[in-house]
Motif scaffolding. Sequence first.
Motif, short mmCIF file in Angstrom:
data_model
loop_
_atom_site.label_atom_id
_atom_site.label_comp_id
_atom_site.label_asym_id
_atom_site.label_seq_id
_atom_site.Cartn_x
_atom_site.Cartn_y
_atom_site.Cartn_z
N TYR A 7 0.85 -1.18 0.00
CA TYR A 7 0.00 0.00 0.00
C TYR A 7 0.89 1.23 0.00
CZ TYR A 7 -3.45 -3.42 1.59
OH TYR A 7 -4.26 -4.50 1.70
N ASP A 8 0.55 2.22 -0.82
CA ASP A 8 1.36 3.42 -0.84
C ASP A 8 1.04 4.30 0.37
OD1 ASP A 8 -1.07 4.52 -1.60
OD2 ASP A 8 -0.32 5.48 -3.40
N GLU A 10 0.06 7.37 0.67
CA GLU A 10 -1.18 8.15 0.55
C GLU A 10 -2.38 7.30 0.98
OE1 GLU A 10 -3.63 11.43 -0.51
OE2 GLU A 10 -1.47 11.28 -0.25
N TYR A 11 -2.41 6.05 0.55
CA TYR A 11 -3.51 5.15 0.90
C TYR A 11 -3.56 4.92 2.41
CZ TYR A 11 -6.72 1.21 0.52
OH TYR A 11 -7.80 0.39 0.64
N LYS A 12 -2.40 4.69 3.00
CA LYS A 12 -2.34 4.47 4.45
C LYS A 12 -2.83 5.69 5.22
CE LYS A 12 1.66 1.43 4.14
NZ LYS A 12 3.09 1.27 4.51
N GLN A 14 -4.93 8.06 4.25
CA GLN A 14 -6.37 8.22 4.13
C GLN A 14 -7.11 7.12 4.88
OE1 GLN A 14 -7.87 10.91 2.97
NE2 GLN A 14 -5.81 11.71 2.66
N ALA A 15 -6.55 5.91 4.90
CA ALA A 15 -7.18 4.81 5.64
C ALA A 15 -7.19 5.12 7.14
CB ALA A 15 -6.45 3.51 5.36
N LEU A 31 -12.64 -1.10 3.51
CA LEU A 31 -11.56 -0.97 2.53
C LEU A 31 -11.01 -2.31 2.06
CD1 LEU A 31 -9.62 1.97 4.19
CD2 LEU A 31 -11.19 2.08 2.25
N GLN A 57 -6.45 12.24 -1.52
CA GLN A 57 -7.32 11.23 -2.07
C GLN A 57 -7.95 10.41 -0.95
OE1 GLN A 57 -4.50 9.12 -4.53
NE2 GLN A 57 -5.48 9.95 -6.34
N PRO A 59 -9.28 6.58 0.23
CA PRO A 59 -8.93 5.22 -0.12
C PRO A 59 -9.84 4.63 -1.20
CG PRO A 59 -8.86 5.48 2.23
CD PRO A 59 -9.43 6.75 1.66
N VAL A 62 -8.60 5.48 -4.72
CA VAL A 62 -7.27 5.04 -5.13
C VAL A 62 -7.35 3.75 -5.88
CG1 VAL A 62 -5.05 4.20 -4.26
CG2 VAL A 62 -6.10 6.21 -3.27
#
Length: 62
Positions: A7-8, A10-12, A14-15, A31, A57, A59, A62
Amino acid sequence: MAENRQYDHEYKVQAVKLAKEIGQAKAAKELGVPKNTMYGWVWANRLGNLDLGAGSQTPQSV
């Protein structure tokens, strides 16, 4: 066998933000992320290892 997903950052970010809003378990289920992974990201954030300063962004997008 379980597959290792990457996971990048940015994803982490937002999560974790989502987890803070609706709860860790619910966010992980929504998710499709393992609960232990989500807990690890939230814990990393508490320790200061995952900075939430950036991120535009969600999740889902993405």
